[in-house]
Enzyme design. Structure first.
Site, PDB file in Angstrom:
ATOM      1  N   GLU A  65      -0.970  -5.817   8.753  1.00  0.00           N
ATOM      2  CA  GLU A  65      -0.112  -5.196   9.765  1.00  0.00           C
ATOM      3  C   GLU A  65      -0.696  -5.445  11.154  1.00  0.00           C
ATOM      4  OE1 GLU A  65       0.365  -1.012   8.923  1.00  0.00           O
ATOM      5  OE2 GLU A  65       1.156  -1.388   6.908  1.00  0.00           O
ATOM      6  N   GLU A  80       9.709  -4.122  10.251  1.00  0.00           N
ATOM      7  CA  GLU A  80      10.061  -2.813   9.678  1.00  0.00           C
ATOM      8  C   GLU A  80      10.632  -1.885  10.752  1.00  0.00           C
ATOM      9  OE1 GLU A  80       7.168  -1.093   7.043  1.00  0.00           O
ATOM     10  OE2 GLU A  80       8.265   0.788   6.881  1.00  0.00           O
ATOM     11  N   LYS A 134      -0.907  -9.468   2.907  1.00  0.00           N
ATOM     12  CA  LYS A 134      -0.129  -9.038   4.073  1.00  0.00           C
ATOM     13  C   LYS A 134      -0.999  -8.147   4.939  1.00  0.00           C
ATOM     14  CE  LYS A 134       3.462  -5.985   3.719  1.00  0.00           C
ATOM     15  NZ  LYS A 134       2.965  -4.832   4.506  1.00  0.00           N
ATOM     16  N   ASP A 188      -0.935  -6.143  -0.146  1.00  0.00           N
ATOM     17  CA  ASP A 188      -1.284  -5.556   1.156  1.00  0.00           C
ATOM     18  C   ASP A 188      -2.788  -5.424   1.286  1.00  0.00           C
ATOM     19  OD1 ASP A 188       0.748  -4.961   2.956  1.00  0.00           O
ATOM     20  OD2 ASP A 188       1.379  -3.173   1.860  1.00  0.00           O
ATOM     21  N   ASP A 199       0.839  -1.203   0.000  1.00  0.00           N
ATOM     22  CA  ASP A 199       0.000   0.000   0.000  1.00  0.00           C
ATOM     23  C   ASP A 199       0.876   1.256   0.000  1.00  0.00           C
ATOM     24  OD1 ASP A 199       0.840  -0.201   2.614  1.00  0.00           O
ATOM     25  OD2 ASP A 199      -1.164  -0.165   3.499  1.00  0.00           O
ATOM     26  N   SER A 200       2.210   1.060   0.015  1.00  0.00           N
ATOM     27  CA  SER A 200       3.116   2.192  -0.224  1.00  0.00           C
ATOM     28  C   SER A 200       2.833   2.809  -1.586  1.00  0.00           C
ATOM     29  CB  SER A 200       4.579   1.747  -0.149  1.00  0.00           C
ATOM     30  OG  SER A 200       4.804   0.612  -0.960  1.00  0.00           O
TER      31      SER A 200
HETATM   32  O1  KIV Z   1       3.610  -1.100   1.565  1.00  0.00           O
HETATM   33  C1  KIV Z   1       4.784  -1.482   1.532  1.00  0.00           C
HETATM   34  O2  KIV Z   1       5.540  -1.228   0.589  1.00  0.00           O
HETATM   35  C2  KIV Z   1       5.270  -2.261   2.655  1.00  0.00           C
HETATM   36  C3  KIV Z   1       6.747  -2.484   2.730  1.00  0.00           C
HETATM   37  C4  KIV Z   1       7.400  -1.247   3.159  1.00  0.00           C
HETATM   38  C5  KIV Z   1       7.090  -3.655   3.591  1.00  0.00           C
HETATM   39  O3  KIV Z   1       4.525  -2.667   3.484  1.00  0.00           O
END
Ligand code: KIV
Length: 276
Positions: free
Chosen positions: A120, A187, A118, A88, A49-50
């Site tokens: 969090e 992280e 993924k 994510d 989600d970056s």
């Molecule tokens: O969203 C993302 O790119 C991430 C990485 C920084 C692990 O969660």
């Protein structure tokens, strides 16, 4: 799908850890980027989600929606032949209830083409992690600096520096493993803590700003390739300066168009085809 290519599957990562093979993971948000990184042999492509920050220009990952993630995951998944594609689950899409988390994850797998999701968090997401795994969806955990909690953490800063937070993180990691997650991202935590967690778990740890002792590493591709210079964190290594090259190429193009140098006058136009 090319039949000679052996795709990486979620359980392969644990085998890689057992064999002492480090796992290389990078983010990818579209078809072209995924295809390039897949060809390079990167093991895991994270549709992170970056993308909210490096592709869509938001200041945090919080505004990213499930629709955005599905759209980008599908594009990236079309570009990957070997790499494991992990998507994510964005902000709040797995926190309100287990049924909501299940149906949101299903969209990332079914419509987004991801092979895993993924999430969090630690103890707060254990039930969700377990139910996803029981439903056949591989889950990657994410501890330490969890960017979706940026407002609560008070910024993007190092986590688990104090002994009580460190032991909490270790217990979260153990609990995620017991819930069935196949790997966990660590992280921006102290490297000795990352080493301790990596030693305590059978599943692999994938570090980002967590030192060299994790079982794999992940970085945001736009940082690695020098495409995003808004706020590249100190632990990032830039392997290329593609942003500068793109700007220079665009300047050269604009110059040539303005001068009338591009396109060049045709000597003899034999090719009428416009295929790429
Ligand atoms: O969203 C993302 O790119 C991430 C990485 C920084 C692990 O969660």
């Amino acid at each position: 799908m090319n039949k000679t290519i052996q795709p990486v599957r979620a359980p392969d990562l644990r085998r890689m850890k057992r064999r002492g093979e480090k796992i290389a993971m990078l983010t990818a948000y579209d078809f072209t980027m995924a295809r390039l990184l897949d060809r390079a042999g990167v093991d895991v492509l994270l549709v992170g989600d970056s993308l909210g920050m490096v592709v869509l220009g938001y200041e945090t990952t919080v505004p990213v929606t499930l629709d955005m993630m599905v759209h980008h995951a599908a594009a990236a998944a079309r570009g990957a032949q070997r790499a494991l594609v992990v998507a994510d689950m964005p902000f709040m899409t797995y926190r309100t209830s287990v049924p909501a988390a299940l149906s949101n994850a299903a969209r990332l797998i079914q419509q987004g083409g991801a092979a895993a999701v993924k999430i969090e968090g630690g103890h707060a997401v254990l039930e969700v992690a377990q139910r996803l795994v029981e439903s056949g969806i591989p889950v990657m955990g994410h501890l330490g600096l969890t960017p979706q909690a940026v407002h609560q953490l008070g910024g993007f800063r190092k986590q688990a520096k104090h002994p009580r937070e460190a032991s909490r993180l270790l217990s979260d990691a153990r609990a995620l493993e017991a819930a069935g997650v196949f790997a966990v991202v660590l992280e921006v935590i102290p490297e000795d803590l990352a080493a301790e967690v990596s030693g305590a778990l059978e599943i692999p740890t994938i570090g980002i700003g967590a030192g060299p002792y994790c079982d794999g590493q992940v970085l945001v591709s736009h940082d690695v390739f020098g495409l995003y210079d808004e706020c590249a964190p100190g632990f990032v290594k830039q392997y290329a300066q593609l942003g500068r090259q793109m700007t220079e190429a665009a300047e050269a193009y604009a110059r040539e168009v303005r001068r009338g140098d591009y396109p060049a006058a045709a000597k003899s136009r034999k090719r009428d085809s416009i295929s790429r």
